[in-house]
Design a protein around this motif. Structure first.
Motif, PDB file in Angstrom:
ATOM      1  N   GLU A 220       0.828  -1.211   0.000  1.00  0.00           N
ATOM      2  CA  GLU A 220       0.000   0.000   0.000  1.00  0.00           C
ATOM      3  C   GLU A 220       0.861   1.259   0.000  1.00  0.00           C
ATOM      4  N   LYS A 221       1.912   1.272   0.823  1.00  0.00           N
ATOM      5  CA  LYS A 221       2.785   2.449   0.891  1.00  0.00           C
ATOM      6  C   LYS A 221       3.537   2.666  -0.423  1.00  0.00           C
ATOM      7  N   LEU A 222       3.885   1.575  -1.095  1.00  0.00           N
ATOM      8  CA  LEU A 222       4.577   1.679  -2.377  1.00  0.00           C
ATOM      9  C   LEU A 222       3.610   2.002  -3.522  1.00  0.00           C
ATOM     10  N   GLU A 223       2.322   2.032  -3.195  1.00  0.00           N
ATOM     11  CA  GLU A 223       1.269   2.352  -4.175  1.00  0.00           C
ATOM     12  C   GLU A 223       1.317   1.403  -5.371  1.00  0.00           C
ATOM     13  N   LEU A 224       1.469   0.125  -5.059  1.00  0.00           N
ATOM     14  CA  LEU A 224       1.534  -0.884  -6.101  1.00  0.00           C
ATOM     15  C   LEU A 224       0.171  -1.533  -6.278  1.00  0.00           C
ATOM     16  N   SER A 225      -0.321  -1.507  -7.490  1.00  0.00           N
ATOM     17  CA  SER A 225      -1.543  -2.218  -7.853  1.00  0.00           C
ATOM     18  C   SER A 225      -1.386  -2.636  -9.309  1.00  0.00           C
ATOM     19  N   PHE A 226      -2.058  -3.720  -9.678  1.00  0.00           N
ATOM     20  CA  PHE A 226      -1.871  -4.237 -11.032  1.00  0.00           C
ATOM     21  C   PHE A 226      -3.228  -4.514 -11.671  1.00  0.00           C
ATOM     22  N   GLY A 227      -3.305  -4.257 -12.971  1.00  0.00           N
ATOM     23  CA  GLY A 227      -4.571  -4.369 -13.674  1.00  0.00           C
ATOM     24  C   GLY A 227      -4.463  -5.201 -14.928  1.00  0.00           C
ATOM     25  N   ILE A 228      -5.521  -5.159 -15.733  1.00  0.00           N
ATOM     26  CA  ILE A 228      -5.633  -6.037 -16.884  1.00  0.00           C
ATOM     27  C   ILE A 228      -4.502  -5.842 -17.889  1.00  0.00           C
ATOM     28  N   LEU A 229      -4.037  -4.594 -18.084  1.00  0.00           N
ATOM     29  CA  LEU A 229      -2.940  -4.370 -19.036  1.00  0.00           C
ATOM     30  C   LEU A 229      -1.643  -5.021 -18.549  1.00  0.00           C
ATOM     31  N   ASP A 230      -1.454  -5.084 -17.240  1.00  0.00           N
ATOM     32  CA  ASP A 230      -0.256  -5.730 -16.705  1.00  0.00           C
ATOM     33  C   ASP A 230      -0.280  -7.233 -16.965  1.00  0.00           C
ATOM     34  N   TYR A 231      -1.467  -7.820 -16.902  1.00  0.00           N
ATOM     35  CA  TYR A 231      -1.571  -9.248 -17.208  1.00  0.00           C
ATOM     36  C   TYR A 231      -1.394  -9.498 -18.704  1.00  0.00           C
ATOM     37  N   PHE A 232      -1.771  -8.524 -19.534  1.00  0.00           N
ATOM     38  CA  PHE A 232      -1.477  -8.621 -20.966  1.00  0.00           C
ATOM     39  C   PHE A 232       0.037  -8.647 -21.185  1.00  0.00           C
ATOM     40  N   VAL A 233       0.739  -7.742 -20.507  1.00  0.00           N
ATOM     41  CA  VAL A 233       2.198  -7.689 -20.641  1.00  0.00           C
ATOM     42  C   VAL A 233       2.818  -9.014 -20.205  1.00  0.00           C
ATOM     43  N   SER A 234       2.289  -9.579 -19.127  1.00  0.00           N
ATOM     44  CA  SER A 234       2.835 -10.850 -18.637  1.00  0.00           C
ATOM     45  C   SER A 234       2.631 -11.985 -19.632  1.00  0.00           C
ATOM     46  N   GLU A 235       1.605 -11.846 -20.484  1.00  0.00           N
ATOM     47  CA  GLU A 235       1.363 -12.838 -21.540  1.00  0.00           C
ATOM     48  C   GLU A 235       2.142 -12.511 -22.808  1.00  0.00           C
ATOM     49  N   GLY A 236       2.886 -11.393 -22.796  1.00  0.00           N
ATOM     50  CA  GLY A 236       3.650 -10.988 -23.973  1.00  0.00           C
ATOM     51  C   GLY A 236       2.801 -10.334 -25.039  1.00  0.00           C
ATOM     52  N   ILE A 237       1.672  -9.751 -24.639  1.00  0.00           N
ATOM     53  CA  ILE A 237       0.735  -9.171 -25.599  1.00  0.00           C
ATOM     54  C   ILE A 237       0.723  -7.658 -25.474  1.00  0.00           C
ATOM     55  N   LEU A 238       0.962  -6.980 -26.579  1.00  0.00           N
ATOM     56  CA  LEU A 238       0.913  -5.523 -26.621  1.00  0.00           C
ATOM     57  C   LEU A 238      -0.320  -5.081 -27.409  1.00  0.00           C
ATOM     58  N   LEU A 239      -0.763  -3.866 -27.147  1.00  0.00           N
ATOM     59  CA  LEU A 239      -1.957  -3.345 -27.805  1.00  0.00           C
ATOM     60  C   LEU A 239      -1.800  -3.365 -29.319  1.00  0.00           C
ATOM     61  N   GLY A 240      -0.610  -2.989 -29.801  1.00  0.00           N
ATOM     62  CA  GLY A 240      -0.369  -2.990 -31.243  1.00  0.00           C
ATOM     63  C   GLY A 240      -0.509  -4.370 -31.863  1.00  0.00           C
ATOM     64  N   ASP A 241      -0.158  -5.409 -31.093  1.00  0.00           N
ATOM     65  CA  ASP A 241      -0.298  -6.781 -31.593  1.00  0.00           C
ATOM     66  C   ASP A 241      -1.771  -7.131 -31.820  1.00  0.00           C
ATOM     67  N   LEU A 242      -2.624  -6.691 -30.896  1.00  0.00           N
ATOM     68  CA  LEU A 242      -4.054  -6.976 -31.009  1.00  0.00           C
ATOM     69  C   LEU A 242      -4.671  -6.234 -32.194  1.00  0.00           C
ATOM     70  N   VAL A 243      -4.265  -4.985 -32.383  1.00  0.00           N
ATOM     71  CA  VAL A 243      -4.762  -4.206 -33.524  1.00  0.00           C
ATOM     72  C   VAL A 243      -4.345  -4.872 -34.840  1.00  0.00           C
ATOM     73  N   GLU A 244      -3.089  -5.266 -34.923  1.00  0.00           N
ATOM     74  CA  GLU A 244      -2.594  -5.919 -36.139  1.00  0.00           C
ATOM     75  C   GLU A 244      -3.359  -7.198 -36.438  1.00  0.00           C
ATOM     76  N   ALA A 245      -3.615  -8.006 -35.394  1.00  0.00           N
ATOM     77  CA  ALA A 245      -4.356  -9.253 -35.590  1.00  0.00           C
ATOM     78  C   ALA A 245      -5.791  -8.964 -36.028  1.00  0.00           C
ATOM     79  N   GLY A 246      -6.393  -7.919 -35.458  1.00  0.00           N
ATOM     80  CA  GLY A 246      -7.758  -7.570 -35.833  1.00  0.00           C
ATOM     81  C   GLY A 246      -7.875  -7.139 -37.279  1.00  0.00           C
ATOM     82  N   LEU A 247      -6.922  -6.350 -37.754  1.00  0.00           N
ATOM     83  CA  LEU A 247      -6.973  -5.828 -39.129  1.00  0.00           C
ATOM     84  C   LEU A 247      -6.631  -6.889 -40.162  1.00  0.00           C
ATOM     85  N   ALA A 248      -6.016  -7.986 -39.708  1.00  0.00           N
ATOM     86  CA  ALA A 248      -5.567  -9.016 -40.659  1.00  0.00           C
ATOM     87  C   ALA A 248      -6.718  -9.669 -41.408  1.00  0.00           C
ATOM     88  N   LEU A 249      -7.908  -9.701 -40.815  1.00  0.00           N
ATOM     89  CA  LEU A 249      -9.043 -10.369 -41.467  1.00  0.00           C
ATOM     90  C   LEU A 249     -10.082  -9.399 -42.022  1.00  0.00           C
TER      91      LEU A 249
END
Length: 366
Positions: A220-249
């Motif tokens: 709490e003192k370090l003000e550490l909290s983690f959200g959905i984008l952090d779990y994306f990073v942990s999976e190796g997924i970036l926003l640009g990757d999702l956009v590219e995959a979406g436009l592919a079809l």
């Protein structure tokens, strides 16, 4: 046994926990023999080097009194006292939580995650005269309590990898003055220990609770909290990757910068939907359990055909974002697995196919 000689000395480059009646200390400090009899326990800003840390400790203590010393980057700390227990918690953190959009945040580090670290460290003082054997049992109790607490947080993998990379621990107790031969030795055989006056199970429970509270307070003192984008990073997924995959079809229309920007905006908007987050996290956590071999009855090493829960989650995500029509679009992305989707695991490939299918359907209905 009452001890009134515990003093905290603070300078801009370090902290000293001092006891003129001496500590018996069990530690993994930079400057330590493992088990020591000392007046001073020093936490000092210094490089993690024995000679440099020792030199700083001697300067801090004006070459007076025996000491152990730990090199740190930060001397940020707090302490809590529970009866005979005083727990000092020292914190070091290279992670900052930054705004990604108005509603989404992401963890980042100026050092980069390869070199960053989050350390939560402890110095535990027990106001009792205890044997070296008892001190070792207490040391193990602290290590176990902290490890179990941190493991239970289920943090994103890249955060787990930098957690406590260089942590330290010292457990201190009193030394009976009648058993003190000199500042470097104790008459262990004739020392009057208070081990027999303790019920270790009760002491261990008190220590475990103190450690858990201190870890919660530190986060709490370090003000550490983690959200959905952090779990994306942990999976190796970036926003640009999702956009590219979406436009592919995309078919029948020209792929423009405007479409790309709309898709990115829709993905970010969808990631603020608590139901989308819940479905995504259900798959991410399930895949971690499955691929980690934590469920005896499940083997996903070859993406078994009879496992269709991933498709159920993917369909649910696409439907949550854009309704029934998006579930038909999900089939296209699930089968083609464009871009990064094709390299994901058996549970998460379909949820990201569902996320992209839903967002693509949504932007073309507007």
């Amino acid at each position: 046994m009452e001890n009134t000689n515990l003093n905290i000395i603070t300078k801009d480059y370090g902290i000293c926990i001092n006891n003129s009646d001496y500590f018996l200390a069990f530690s993994d400090f930079t400057v330590s023999d493992g088990i020591d009899i000392v007046e001073n326990v020093n936490i000092l800003k210094s490089k993690d080097d024995f000679e440099k840390t020792a030199k700083k400790a001697e300067a801090f203590n004006h070459s007076e009194g025996s000491y152990i010393a730990q090199a740190v980057d930060s001397i940020d700390y707090f302490s809590n006292t529970y009866g005979d227990l005083t727990l000092f918690t020292f914190m070091a953190n290279d992670v900052v939580i930054e705004d990604f959009t108005e509603n989404l945040k992401v963890a980042n580090s100026p050092k980069g995650f390869a070199d960053a670290r989050i350390d939560i460290n402890h110095v535990l003082y027990i106001n009792k005269t205890l044997s070296p054997g008892m001190l070792l049992k207490i040391y193990k109790t602290v290590v176990k309590a902290k490890a179990e607490f941190l493991r239970g947080l289920c943090l994103p993998l890249h955060i787990e990898n930098i957690l406590n990379k260089n942590d330290f621990l010292a457990v201190l107790c009193n030394v009976a003055q009648t058993s003190l031969i000199d500042e470097n030795s104790v008459d262990i055989i004739n020392n009057q220990y208070e081990d027999d006056q303790l019920i270790f199970e009760e002491l261990a429970t008190s220590i475990e609770e103190a450690v858990i509270i201190s870890c919660e307070d530190a986060i709490e003192k370090l003000e550490l909290s983690f959200g959905i984008l952090d779990y994306f990073v942990s999976e190796g997924i970036l926003l640009g990757d999702l956009v590219e995959a979406g436009l592919a079809l995309v078919a029948g229309v020209e792929v423009t910068e405007e479409i790309s920007e709309k898709l990115e905006a829709q993905i970010l908007k969808s990631l603020c939907d608590i139901n989308v987050i819940a479905l995504l996290m259900a798959a991410i956590r399930t895949e971690a359990d499955f691929t980690g071999g934590r469920i005896r009855e499940v083997d996903v090493s070859d993406d078994p055909a009879y496992l269709y829960t991933d498709e159920v989650l993917g369909l649910a995500i696409s439907n949550q974002i854009a309704g029934t029509k998006a579930t038909f679009n999900f089939k296209r992305y699930d089968e083609a697995k464009p871009g990064i989707i094709g390299g994901l695991g058996p549970m998460v490939d379909d949820i990201f196919a569902g996320l992209i299918a839903g967002c693509m359907s949504k932007i073309f209905e507007e």
